[in-house]
Design a protein around this motif. Structure first.
Motif, PDB file in Angstrom:
ATOM      1  N   GLU A  77       0.840  -1.193   0.000  1.00  0.00           N
ATOM      2  CA  GLU A  77       0.000   0.000   0.000  1.00  0.00           C
ATOM      3  C   GLU A  77       0.882   1.254   0.000  1.00  0.00           C
ATOM      4  N   ILE A  78       0.513   2.228  -0.816  1.00  0.00           N
ATOM      5  CA  ILE A  78       1.292   3.462  -0.946  1.00  0.00           C
ATOM      6  C   ILE A  78       0.904   4.425   0.172  1.00  0.00           C
ATOM      7  N   THR A  79       1.905   4.953   0.859  1.00  0.00           N
ATOM      8  CA  THR A  79       1.697   5.888   1.961  1.00  0.00           C
ATOM      9  C   THR A  79       2.203   7.275   1.566  1.00  0.00           C
ATOM     10  N   PRO A  80       1.850   8.313   2.323  1.00  0.00           N
ATOM     11  CA  PRO A  80       2.334   9.660   1.991  1.00  0.00           C
ATOM     12  C   PRO A  80       3.855   9.754   1.954  1.00  0.00           C
ATOM     13  N   GLU A  81       4.531   8.956   2.811  1.00  0.00           N
ATOM     14  CA  GLU A  81       5.994   9.012   2.859  1.00  0.00           C
ATOM     15  C   GLU A  81       6.641   8.415   1.599  1.00  0.00           C
ATOM     16  N   ASP A  82       5.868   7.657   0.831  1.00  0.00           N
ATOM     17  CA  ASP A  82       6.409   7.037  -0.382  1.00  0.00           C
ATOM     18  C   ASP A  82       6.451   8.010  -1.562  1.00  0.00           C
ATOM     19  N   LEU A  83       5.788   9.159  -1.414  1.00  0.00           N
ATOM     20  CA  LEU A  83       5.630  10.074  -2.544  1.00  0.00           C
ATOM     21  C   LEU A  83       6.319  11.408  -2.315  1.00  0.00           C
ATOM     22  N   THR A  84       6.719  12.021  -3.409  1.00  0.00           N
ATOM     23  CA  THR A  84       7.229  13.381  -3.401  1.00  0.00           C
ATOM     24  C   THR A  84       6.738  14.047  -4.680  1.00  0.00           C
TER      25      THR A  84
END
Length: 229
Positions: A77-84
């Protein structure tokens, strides 16, 4: 006494130096050359200014998109910390997810491994935000010939079967118990690599996901497609 018949002859007068002849039409040549150089210089300047203007304008046409900040395994599952976010120039060949759609991506699962620095695309995330509460997504890599890849499609019901190792004997006796198998549903079928192996995303019961992930890591699995009716 002086001889009256002898007269003094005046010395010859030196002729003035001759002015060098100037070819007809030679005078205006330098002027025309200077004018041509001036025009050329103006054109070069205009081209430079126009090129700089286009570069500045191109650099200004940028869009904020989503990029991967850290490693994300397939199925996680993709979390906010995985994205920029990243600002990229508009290019029809690129179709990254816009930064404004960040909220719709968080909570969805990666369909392929995500690596830092990559621009995130819709194809890299599962269509739905989450699977049913009792289901989990697992990536299974199967070797060439271990799955009917051409016949698999999203939604198909399949069985993930454990296969013996290279040196393990294969029993054909009916008295032997059937090989371990796990029921699953196809979510996405990847593209075969150079060796023919392909990664298949499947959803399985949460009670079987860990077991299947461990088996898949050994590479000793096969996929059996159930009847489509």
């Amino acid at each position: 006494m002086k001889n009256p018949s002898t007269s003094q002859i005046p010395a010859p007068i030196a002729a003035p130096p001759m002015r060098p002849e100037t070819p007809i039409g030679a005078g205006p040549v330098p002027r025309r050359r200077n004018r041509s150089m001036l025009v050329l210089g103006v054109l070069v300047t205009l081209v430079g200014v126009l090129g700089t203007s286009m570069l500045v304008r191109s650099a200004g046409d940028r869009t904020d998109v989503l990029a991967v900040a850290r490693e994300v395994p397939a199925g996680q599952e993709i979390t906010p910390e995985d994205l920029t976010t990243a600002a990229v120039a508009d290019d029809p060949a690129l179709r990254p997810v816009k930064a404004s759609e960040r909220a719709s991506v968080i909570g969805r699962r990666a369909t392929t491994p995500l690596h830092p620095g990559e621009l995130l695309t819709d194809a890299q995330v599962h269509g739905g935000k989450t699977l049913p509460a009792d289901q989990e997504l697992v990536a299974v890599e199967v070797q060439r010939g271990a799955a009917p890849v051409d016949a698999l499609a999203a939604g198909d019901k399949v069985k993930i079967v454990s296969t013996p190792g290279k040196d393990e004997p294969v029993s054909t006796s009916k008295s032997q118990s059937a090989p371990d198998q796990i029921a699953a549903q196809i979510v996405k079928v990847g593209t075969p690599n150079a060796s023919g192996a392909v990664v298949v995303q499947v959803s399985v019961a949460s009670t079987d996901s860990s077991v299947l992930a461990a088996r898949a890591a050994t590479g000793r699995v096969a996929i059996v497609l159930a009847s489509k009716g």
